[in-house]
Design an enzyme around this catalytic site. Structure first.
Site, PDB file in Angstrom:
ATOM      1  N   SER A 175     -68.912  22.393 -10.657  1.00  0.00           N
ATOM      2  CA  SER A 175     -68.904  21.277  -9.700  1.00  0.00           C
ATOM      3  C   SER A 175     -70.097  20.378  -9.905  1.00  0.00           C
ATOM      4  O   SER A 175     -71.199  20.842 -10.205  1.00  0.00           O
ATOM      5  CB  SER A 175     -68.960  21.814  -8.275  1.00  0.00           C
ATOM      6  OG  SER A 175     -67.801  22.543  -8.017  1.00  0.00           O
TER       7      SER A 175
ATOM      8  N   ARG B 263     -75.294  20.097 -14.086  1.00  0.00           N
ATOM      9  CA  ARG B 263     -76.197  19.802 -12.975  1.00  0.00           C
ATOM     10  C   ARG B 263     -77.483  20.627 -13.127  1.00  0.00           C
ATOM     11  O   ARG B 263     -77.514  21.635 -13.848  1.00  0.00           O
ATOM     12  CB  ARG B 263     -75.518  20.125 -11.649  1.00  0.00           C
ATOM     13  CG  ARG B 263     -75.131  21.576 -11.552  1.00  0.00           C
ATOM     14  CD  ARG B 263     -74.428  21.923 -10.255  1.00  0.00           C
ATOM     15  NE  ARG B 263     -74.271  23.348 -10.185  1.00  0.00           N
ATOM     16  CZ  ARG B 263     -73.103  23.967 -10.165  1.00  0.00           C
ATOM     17  NH1 ARG B 263     -71.969  23.283 -10.171  1.00  0.00           N
ATOM     18  NH2 ARG B 263     -73.059  25.282 -10.107  1.00  0.00           N
TER      19      ARG B 263
ATOM     20  N   TYR C  39     -59.909   9.909  -9.295  1.00  0.00           N
ATOM     21  CA  TYR C  39     -59.340   8.864 -10.152  1.00  0.00           C
ATOM     22  C   TYR C  39     -59.051   9.456 -11.515  1.00  0.00           C
ATOM     23  O   TYR C  39     -59.961   9.900 -12.222  1.00  0.00           O
ATOM     24  CB  TYR C  39     -60.287   7.662 -10.307  1.00  0.00           C
ATOM     25  CG  TYR C  39     -59.764   6.689 -11.333  1.00  0.00           C
ATOM     26  CD1 TYR C  39     -58.525   6.080 -11.142  1.00  0.00           C
ATOM     27  CD2 TYR C  39     -60.445   6.431 -12.511  1.00  0.00           C
ATOM     28  CE1 TYR C  39     -57.993   5.223 -12.089  1.00  0.00           C
ATOM     29  CE2 TYR C  39     -59.915   5.571 -13.482  1.00  0.00           C
ATOM     30  CZ  TYR C  39     -58.682   4.983 -13.254  1.00  0.00           C
ATOM     31  OH  TYR C  39     -58.148   4.143 -14.197  1.00  0.00           O
TER      32      TYR C  39
ATOM     33  N   GLY D 278     -28.207 -34.754  -7.426  1.00  0.00           N
ATOM     34  CA  GLY D 278     -27.188 -34.021  -6.678  1.00  0.00           C
ATOM     35  C   GLY D 278     -26.597 -32.877  -7.482  1.00  0.00           C
ATOM     36  O   GLY D 278     -26.775 -32.786  -8.700  1.00  0.00           O
TER      37      GLY D 278
ATOM     38  N   ALA E 259     -32.568 -26.988 -10.380  1.00  0.00           N
ATOM     39  CA  ALA E 259     -33.362 -28.201 -10.574  1.00  0.00           C
ATOM     40  C   ALA E 259     -33.877 -28.798  -9.272  1.00  0.00           C
ATOM     41  O   ALA E 259     -34.532 -29.828  -9.284  1.00  0.00           O
ATOM     42  CB  ALA E 259     -32.553 -29.240 -11.353  1.00  0.00           C
ATOM     43  N   GLY E 260     -33.554 -28.162  -8.140  1.00  0.00           N
ATOM     44  CA  GLY E 260     -34.028 -28.688  -6.853  1.00  0.00           C
ATOM     45  C   GLY E 260     -35.548 -28.579  -6.786  1.00  0.00           C
ATOM     46  O   GLY E 260     -36.168 -27.809  -7.521  1.00  0.00           O
TER      47      GLY E 260
ATOM     48  N   ARG F 254     -39.860 -27.077   0.399  1.00  0.00           N
ATOM     49  CA  ARG F 254     -40.055 -26.382   1.679  1.00  0.00           C
ATOM     50  C   ARG F 254     -40.687 -24.998   1.527  1.00  0.00           C
ATOM     51  O   ARG F 254     -41.067 -24.384   2.507  1.00  0.00           O
ATOM     52  CB  ARG F 254     -38.717 -26.288   2.423  1.00  0.00           C
ATOM     53  CG  ARG F 254     -38.420 -27.553   3.221  1.00  0.00           C
ATOM     54  CD  ARG F 254     -37.136 -27.422   3.989  1.00  0.00           C
ATOM     55  NE  ARG F 254     -35.981 -27.477   3.097  1.00  0.00           N
ATOM     56  CZ  ARG F 254     -34.759 -27.038   3.417  1.00  0.00           C
ATOM     57  NH1 ARG F 254     -34.554 -26.499   4.610  1.00  0.00           N
ATOM     58  NH2 ARG F 254     -33.781 -27.121   2.561  1.00  0.00           N
TER      59      ARG F 254
HETATM   60  C1  UD1 Z   1     -25.110 -27.324  -1.136  1.00  0.00           C
HETATM   61  C2  UD1 Z   1     -23.656 -27.749  -0.979  1.00  0.00           C
HETATM   62  C3  UD1 Z   1     -23.145 -27.308   0.386  1.00  0.00           C
HETATM   63  C4  UD1 Z   1     -23.312 -25.809   0.540  1.00  0.00           C
HETATM   64  C5  UD1 Z   1     -24.762 -25.408   0.290  1.00  0.00           C
HETATM   65  C6  UD1 Z   1     -24.862 -23.909   0.247  1.00  0.00           C
HETATM   66  C7  UD1 Z   1     -23.332 -29.807  -2.243  1.00  0.00           C
HETATM   67  C8  UD1 Z   1     -23.236 -31.270  -2.186  1.00  0.00           C
HETATM   68  N1  UD1 Z   1     -23.562 -29.173  -1.100  1.00  0.00           N
HETATM   69  O1  UD1 Z   1     -25.847 -28.049  -0.183  1.00  0.00           O
HETATM   70  O2  UD1 Z   1     -21.770 -27.630   0.536  1.00  0.00           O
HETATM   71  O3  UD1 Z   1     -22.903 -25.405   1.842  1.00  0.00           O
HETATM   72  O4  UD1 Z   1     -25.232 -25.908  -0.967  1.00  0.00           O
HETATM   73  O5  UD1 Z   1     -26.193 -23.495   0.134  1.00  0.00           O
HETATM   74  O6  UD1 Z   1     -23.186 -29.237  -3.307  1.00  0.00           O
HETATM   75  N2  UD1 Z   1     -29.743 -28.737  -7.350  1.00  0.00           N
HETATM   76  C9  UD1 Z   1     -29.962 -29.200  -8.635  1.00  0.00           C
HETATM   77  N3  UD1 Z   1     -29.982 -30.526  -8.862  1.00  0.00           N
HETATM   78  C10 UD1 Z   1     -29.777 -31.441  -7.873  1.00  0.00           C
HETATM   79  C11 UD1 Z   1     -29.562 -30.966  -6.554  1.00  0.00           C
HETATM   80  C12 UD1 Z   1     -29.535 -29.603  -6.347  1.00  0.00           C
HETATM   81  O7  UD1 Z   1     -30.122 -28.408  -9.558  1.00  0.00           O
HETATM   82  O8  UD1 Z   1     -29.809 -32.635  -8.169  1.00  0.00           O
HETATM   83  C13 UD1 Z   1     -29.700 -27.293  -7.115  1.00  0.00           C
HETATM   84  C14 UD1 Z   1     -30.797 -26.791  -6.194  1.00  0.00           C
HETATM   85  O9  UD1 Z   1     -31.906 -26.361  -6.947  1.00  0.00           O
HETATM   86  C15 UD1 Z   1     -30.123 -25.615  -5.514  1.00  0.00           C
HETATM   87  C16 UD1 Z   1     -28.651 -26.025  -5.474  1.00  0.00           C
HETATM   88  O10 UD1 Z   1     -28.495 -26.989  -6.463  1.00  0.00           O
HETATM   89  O11 UD1 Z   1     -30.243 -24.441  -6.291  1.00  0.00           O
HETATM   90  C17 UD1 Z   1     -28.206 -26.534  -4.119  1.00  0.00           C
HETATM   91  O12 UD1 Z   1     -28.899 -27.710  -3.810  1.00  0.00           O
HETATM   92  P1  UD1 Z   1     -29.281 -28.083  -2.336  1.00  0.00           P
HETATM   93  O13 UD1 Z   1     -29.916 -29.413  -2.349  1.00  0.00           O
HETATM   94  O14 UD1 Z   1     -30.028 -26.958  -1.707  1.00  0.00           O
HETATM   95  O15 UD1 Z   1     -27.827 -28.213  -1.688  1.00  0.00           O
HETATM   96  P2  UD1 Z   1     -27.466 -28.149  -0.169  1.00  0.00           P
HETATM   97  O16 UD1 Z   1     -27.795 -29.414   0.476  1.00  0.00           O
HETATM   98  O17 UD1 Z   1     -28.012 -26.898   0.415  1.00  0.00           O
END
Ligand code: UD1
Ligand code: CA
Length: 450
Positions: free
Chosen positions: A410, A427, A353, A84, A14-15, A19
Site C-alpha cells: 500500500s 514507501r 483511475y 421553398g 436546406a432550411g 429557431r
Molecule cells: C412543411 C410542409 C407542411 C408540413 C410540414 C411538416 C410545405 C410547403 N409545407 O411545412 O405541409 O405540414 O412541413 O413539418 O412543404 N427546406 C429546404 N429548402 C427550402 C425550405 C425548406 O430544404 O427552401 C427544408 C427544411 O430544412 C426542412 C423542410 O424542408 O427540413 C421543411 O421546411 P419547413 O420550412 O420547416 O416547412 P414547414 O413550413 O414546416
C-alpha cells in the site's frame, strides 16, 4: 399488389434552422446521440433507398460536409437561395436524372421517422396510388399543412395553414412532409409548381393538387404523430429526445432488461444490452456500449465500453471508451476505466483511475490506485498480471508491468516493473518512538496552564 420499385430518397436539409439559436446547424443536433441528418439517412437506407441525395443550404457548409463524408461527393446538392420545399426537391433533379424508380422525399429535421413509419407510405404506392403522402392526426394541427381528403377517400390537395380557410384549418389530418412518387412524375409535377401563396415559396405540397388535376390517384398513409414530429427549436429537440428515450426503454424492457426506474436511464441509439441484465436508476449510456447479462448499478456513466456477463459496475462508476470488463469482474464506486481490458473476476472496487493497460484475471486493485498513464506528452501502458494484488493508494507509473501473482505494498509509487509473485514496496519504513505521544501531550499541557 405489385413488386416494389427501386427506391431513392431526397432528404431536405436546406432550411435555416434559426429557431435553434445555436451555432451548430439544426440537422447536426443529436437525438439518441446521433445527428438528426444521420437518422434521416438511416431511415431512408432501412426503407431500401439505395440512392440518397441531401439538399443542403449554402449557409451551412458543415451540413454538406457531414453528408459528403457519409454518402460521397455526388450525393449532396446545394439549394441557393432556399425558395421553398418544392424548390428544394427540384435541386435534386439532375442528381437523379438517370434513376428509374420511386423517390422518397423526407426532412432531415424529423428525427423519429424510421423504416417502420415509412412502411405504410410504400404500401400505398405498391397498392397502386400514383403519389403517396405520409400524414398524421395532429393533437394540435397549428402550423402544419392540412390534408384535404375527398368522398372517394383520395387525397385532393394539401393546404398550408397560412393559406387555409377557417374550415380547412379545422381539419386535424396533417401533412408530415414525407411523400413518395415515381421519379419522372415527381419532377414533371414540380416543374409546374408556382409560388402564388402566403409565403411566396414553391411548395412541394402543391404536387398533390396538380396530380389530381391530371387524373392521377393520390392517397395518404397515416402514422402516429410522434414518428413525424419536426424539430425547430431546442425544446422540440428535447421533446424528440424524450420520445426516443421512451421507445428505447420500452424495447429494452420488452427484451428482458430489468430496470426498476426506466425513466431515469438514458440510452444511446446504439446501446446493446443482453436479456437478464439489470440497470439501476440514473445510469447514462453514451455511444458504443455493449452490455452482457451484467448489473449496472445506480449513477454509472458508460461510453464506448463492453461489459461481460455477471460483471457488476458501480454504483457511481465511469467506463470510458475502450473499457472492456470481463465476466464476474467488479468495478465499484468512483472508479474510472479507460482503454483497459479487465480480466475475468478482477476487482477494482473503490476510488481508482485505470487508464491504458490490462488487468489480469482475478487481480485485485486496491482503493485509490492510480495508473499514471500520461507524462504530459504521451500515453503509456500499465499491465497488471493475473492474480496480482495492488495495495491501496498505489501509483503505477507507466510504462510498467506488475507480474502475475505479485503484491504491491500500500502507498507505493511503482516506477519499475515487478516480477511475478514478488512483493514491491516503495514507501519509507515505519519508525516507532515509544511513549512519544504521551510526552508530547504532557509538554503541550504544561504550556497551556502557564
Ligand atoms: C412543411 C410542409 C407542411 C408540413 C410540414 C411538416 C410545405 C410547403 N409545407 O411545412 O405541409 O405540414 O412541413 O413539418 O412543404 N427546406 C429546404 N429548402 C427550402 C425550405 C425548406 O430544404 O427552401 C427544408 C427544411 O430544412 C426542412 C423542410 O424542408 O427540413 C421543411 O421546411 P419547413 O420550412 O420547416 O416547412 P414547414 O413550413 O414546416
Ligand atoms: Ca418545419
Amino acid at each position: 399488389m405489385r413488386v416494389s420499385n427501386l427506391r431513392a430518397a431526397v432528404i431536405l436539409a436546406a432550411g435555416q434552422g434559426t429557431r435553434m439559436r445555436s451555432p451548430t446547424p439544426k440537422v447536426l443536433h443529436r437525438v439518441g446521440g446521433r445527428p438528426m441528418l444521420d437518422r434521416a439517412i438511416d431511415a431512408a437506407e432501412a426503407a431500401g433507398c439505395d440512392r440518397i441525395v441531401i439538399v443542403a443550404g449554402a449557409h451551412s457548409p458543415a451540413v454538406a460536409a457531414h453528408a459528403r463524408a457519409r454518402l460521397g461527393e455526388g450525393c449532396v446538392v446545394i439549394q441557393d437561395p432556399p425558395l421553398g420545399t418544392g424548390h428544394a426537391v427540384l435541386a435534386a433533379r439532375e442528381a437523379l436524372a438517370d434513376f428509374d424508380g420511386d423517390v422518397l422525399v423526407s426532412y432531415a429535421d424529423t428525427p423519429l421517422l424510421d423504416a417502420d413509419a415509412l412502411a405504410p407510405l410504400f404500401a400505398v404506392r405498391d397498392a397502386g396510388a400514383d403519389l403517396a403522402v405520409l400524414g398524421f392526426e395532429a393533437a394540435d394541427p397549428g402550423p402544419y399543412g392540412r390534408l384535404l381528403i375527398g368522398e372517394d377517400g383520395l387525397l385532393e390537395r394539401i393546404v398550408e395553414a397560412k393559406d387555409a380557410t377557417p374550415d380547412e384549418r379545422a381539419v386535424r389530418l396533417c401533412n408530415s412532409g414525407v411523400l413518395a412518387a415515381p421519379r419522372a412524375l415527381l419532377f414533371s409535377l414540380l416543374a409546374r409548381v408556382g409560388n402564388a401563396n402566403a409565403k411566396q415559396e414553391y411548395y412541394l405540397t402543391d404536387v398533390v393538387g396538380l396530380a389530381r388535376g391530371q387524373g392521377l390517384s393520390v392517397r395518404a398513409a397515416l402514422v402516429e404523430e410522434a414518428s413525424v414530429m419536426g424539430v425547430n427549436s431546442q425544446s422540440e429537440l428535447a421533446d424528440a429526445e424524450a420520445v426516443f428515450q421512451r421507445r428505447v426503454r420500452r424495447r429494452m424492457l420488452d427484451q428482458g432488461v430489468s430496470m426498476p426506474a426506466p425513466d431515469t436511464v438514458m440510452f444511446s441509439h446504439d446501446t446493446e444490452i443482453a436479456p437478464g441484465a439489470v440497470v439501476e436508476p440514473n445510469v447514462v449510456f453514451g455511444a458504443g456500449v455493449r452490455i452482457g447479462r451484467a448489473t449496472i448499478r445506480a449513477f454509472s456513466h458508460l461510453e464506448g465500453a463492453r461489459v461481460a456477463d455477471d460483471a457488476v459496475i458501480g454504483p457511481y462508476a465511469r467506463l470510458r471508451p475502450g473499457a472492456e470488463i470481463g465476466p464476474c469482474a467488479h468495478i465499484g464506486n468512483f472508479v474510472e476505466v479507460k482503454a483497459v481490458v479487465v480480466g475475468a473476476g478482477a476487482k477494482a472496487n473503490h476510488l481508482s483511475y485505470l487508464g491504458d493497460g490490462t488487468v489480469g484475471a482475478g487481480a485485485n486493485i486496491g482503493a485509490g490506485t492510480i495508473f499514471c498513464n500520461y507524462d504530459g506528452f504521451d500515453k503509456h501502458r500499465t499491465e497488471v498480471g493475473a492474480g496480482a494484488f495492488i495495495g491501496s493508494n498505489s501509483a503505477l507509473v507507466a510504462p510498467v508491468a506488475i507480474g502475475a501473482g505479485a503484491y504491491v505494498g500500500s502507498g507505493s509509487v511503482i516506477t519499475r516493473s515487478v516480477a511475478a509473485d514478488a512483493l514491491a514496496v516503495t514507501r519509507a519504513e515505519q519508525v516507532e518512538k515509544p511513549e512519544w505521544a504521551a510526552k508530547f501531550r504532557r509538554l503541550k499541557g504544561e504550556r497551556k496552564t502557564r
